[in-house]
Scaffold this motif. Structure first.
Motif, PDB file in Angstrom:
ATOM      1  N   VAL A 178      43.544 -19.875  -5.557  1.00 26.69           N
ATOM      2  CA  VAL A 178      42.437 -19.485  -6.430  1.00 26.69           C
ATOM      3  C   VAL A 178      42.928 -19.425  -7.870  1.00 26.69           C
ATOM      4  O   VAL A 178      43.931 -18.764  -8.171  1.00 26.69           O
ATOM      5  CB  VAL A 178      41.863 -18.119  -6.007  1.00 26.69           C
ATOM      6  N   ASN A 179      42.220 -20.086  -8.727  1.00 27.03           N
ATOM      7  CA  ASN A 179      42.546 -20.060 -10.150  1.00 27.03           C
ATOM      8  C   ASN A 179      41.928 -18.815 -10.764  1.00 27.03           C
ATOM      9  O   ASN A 179      40.789 -18.816 -11.222  1.00 27.03           O
ATOM     10  CB  ASN A 179      42.022 -21.321 -10.847  1.00 27.03           C
ATOM     11  N   GLY A 180      42.663 -17.737 -10.741  1.00 24.83           N
ATOM     12  CA  GLY A 180      42.179 -16.440 -11.199  1.00 24.83           C
ATOM     13  C   GLY A 180      42.576 -15.383 -10.202  1.00 24.83           C
ATOM     14  O   GLY A 180      43.282 -15.653  -9.224  1.00 24.83           O
ATOM     15  N   THR A 181      42.118 -14.181 -10.434  1.00 23.25           N
ATOM     16  CA  THR A 181      42.500 -13.070  -9.559  1.00 23.25           C
ATOM     17  C   THR A 181      41.303 -12.429  -8.866  1.00 23.25           C
ATOM     18  O   THR A 181      41.430 -11.376  -8.261  1.00 23.25           O
ATOM     19  CB  THR A 181      43.244 -11.990 -10.376  1.00 23.25           C
ATOM     20  N   THR A 182      40.141 -13.070  -8.976  1.00 21.30           N
ATOM     21  CA  THR A 182      38.947 -12.571  -8.307  1.00 21.30           C
ATOM     22  C   THR A 182      38.337 -13.690  -7.471  1.00 21.30           C
ATOM     23  O   THR A 182      38.662 -14.868  -7.648  1.00 21.30           O
ATOM     24  CB  THR A 182      37.893 -12.065  -9.316  1.00 21.30           C
ATOM     25  N   PHE A 183      37.434 -13.327  -6.573  1.00 21.16           N
ATOM     26  CA  PHE A 183      36.783 -14.324  -5.731  1.00 21.16           C
ATOM     27  C   PHE A 183      35.895 -15.234  -6.582  1.00 21.16           C
ATOM     28  O   PHE A 183      35.141 -14.749  -7.434  1.00 21.16           O
ATOM     29  CB  PHE A 183      35.933 -13.641  -4.655  1.00 21.16           C
ATOM     30  N   PRO A 184      35.967 -16.545  -6.362  1.00 21.68           N
ATOM     31  CA  PRO A 184      35.076 -17.467  -7.089  1.00 21.68           C
ATOM     32  C   PRO A 184      33.616 -17.154  -6.790  1.00 21.68           C
ATOM     33  O   PRO A 184      33.278 -16.664  -5.718  1.00 21.68           O
ATOM     34  CB  PRO A 184      35.476 -18.842  -6.539  1.00 21.68           C
ATOM     35  N   THR A 185      32.750 -17.461  -7.726  1.00 20.29           N
ATOM     36  CA  THR A 185      31.322 -17.179  -7.540  1.00 20.29           C
ATOM     37  C   THR A 185      30.716 -18.006  -6.404  1.00 20.29           C
ATOM     38  O   THR A 185      29.727 -17.603  -5.800  1.00 20.29           O
ATOM     39  CB  THR A 185      30.551 -17.471  -8.843  1.00 20.29           C
ATOM     40  N   ASN A 186      31.317 -19.159  -6.102  1.00 18.72           N
ATOM     41  CA  ASN A 186      30.806 -20.015  -5.023  1.00 18.72           C
ATOM     42  C   ASN A 186      31.593 -19.846  -3.721  1.00 18.72           C
ATOM     43  O   ASN A 186      31.524 -20.712  -2.844  1.00 18.72           O
ATOM     44  CB  ASN A 186      30.823 -21.477  -5.460  1.00 18.72           C
ATOM     45  N   GLN A 187      32.344 -18.766  -3.605  1.00 14.89           N
ATOM     46  CA  GLN A 187      33.155 -18.539  -2.410  1.00 14.89           C
ATOM     47  C   GLN A 187      32.276 -18.394  -1.163  1.00 14.89           C
ATOM     48  O   GLN A 187      31.265 -17.678  -1.182  1.00 14.89           O
ATOM     49  CB  GLN A 187      34.014 -17.276  -2.573  1.00 14.89           C
ATOM     50  N   VAL A 188      32.662 -19.066  -0.095  1.00 10.75           N
ATOM     51  CA  VAL A 188      31.966 -18.969   1.189  1.00 10.75           C
ATOM     52  C   VAL A 188      32.688 -17.941   2.055  1.00 10.75           C
ATOM     53  O   VAL A 188      33.916 -17.933   2.124  1.00 10.75           O
ATOM     54  CB  VAL A 188      31.928 -20.337   1.908  1.00 10.75           C
ATOM     55  N   TYR A 189      31.906 -17.067   2.721  1.00 13.09           N
ATOM     56  CA  TYR A 189      32.477 -15.988   3.527  1.00 13.09           C
ATOM     57  C   TYR A 189      32.111 -16.161   4.999  1.00 13.09           C
ATOM     58  O   TYR A 189      31.011 -16.608   5.333  1.00 13.09           O
ATOM     59  CB  TYR A 189      31.965 -14.626   3.052  1.00 13.09           C
TER      60      TYR A 189
END
Length: 236
Positions: A178-189
């Motif tokens: 992940v480019n960053g330290t939070t979940f991407p806005t388009n993350q699938v769960y």
């Protein structure tokens, strides 16, 4: 009244806040592990021929580290280590608690929690201490496939002796880039089994209630129509 409204929204803000943890790959700068959730520790101590139970929450994170390229028993793993102060700790008992989570991967799973330990210390609320390890017999479904993350209202990690670690409002991903330290806005769960089962039951119950309501209305209509016919015959 205004004070009550402010208090209500303040309560919602506190209730919605969750702990945020991540581990970055030193070589790429990308996050391999991201975990959001509130930790609750349900601890069982067997002391002096008696069983003592305590519930403790994570109060203050002191240090977070981990490894995106670990190896255990010739298997690639990723680890998240959290040192923290529990609820009820004071200067009288200053030692921190430590939680260690180990994630593994396989051909069928992008990631899965494969091991975990909890080292506790004595506090004002908990007069005992010890090291708690994973109960291999405890069911656990903290796992996801492909590039998906895991989501659950309460993820339970069983410990030997009947203790558990509850991760409330859990969002977890490992073996990620992940480019960053939070979940991407388009993350699938992928939703945990308990929540998925609940989500299936709710529409079934709602559908059954609506069907019953339609039947009641239909029966009421037929009864009313029959009465109207009888009254019409009587008037003639």
């Amino acid at each position: 009244m205004l004070k009550s409204i402010f208090t209500f929204f303040a309560f919602l803000a506190v209730a919605s806040a969750v702990e945020h943890f991540y581990v970055q790959n030193n070589s790429t700068g990308l996050a391999c592990i991201i975990l959001d959730g509130d930790f609750q520790f349900n601890l069982v101590f067997n002391e002096a021929n008696s069983t003592q139970k305590y519930t403790v929450t994570l109060n203050n994170t002191l240090e977070v580290d981990g490894d995106c390229n670990g190896v255990i028993n010739n298997q690639s793993v990723q680890t998240l280590n959290i040192k923290f102060r529990p609820e009820g700790q004071s200067a009288r008992y200053p030692k921190e608690w430590e939680l260690n989570l180990v994630f593994g991967s396989s051909s069928n799973e992008a990631f899965k929690i494969v091991d975990y330990t909890l080292q506790t210390q004595r506090t004002d609320l908990v007069p005992f201490f010890g090291k708690f390890v994973r109960d291999e017999k405890a069911a656990g479904d903290v796992t996801a496939t492909e590039t998906n993350a895991y989501k659950c209202s309460t993820a339970k990690l069983g410990l030997v002796g009947g203790s558990t670690i509850d991760i409330k409002s859990a969002n977890i991903i490992a073996f990620a880039q992940v480019n960053g330290t939070t979940f991407p806005t388009n993350q699938v769960y992928e939703v945990c089994y308990l929540d998925a089962r609940t989500s299936d039951v709710v529409p079934i119950v709602v559908g059954a209630c609506l069907a019953a309501l339609v039947i009641v209305v239909l029966v009421g209509y037929l009864i009313g129509r029959a009465r109207a016919k009888r009254q019409g015959y009587a008037s003639v």
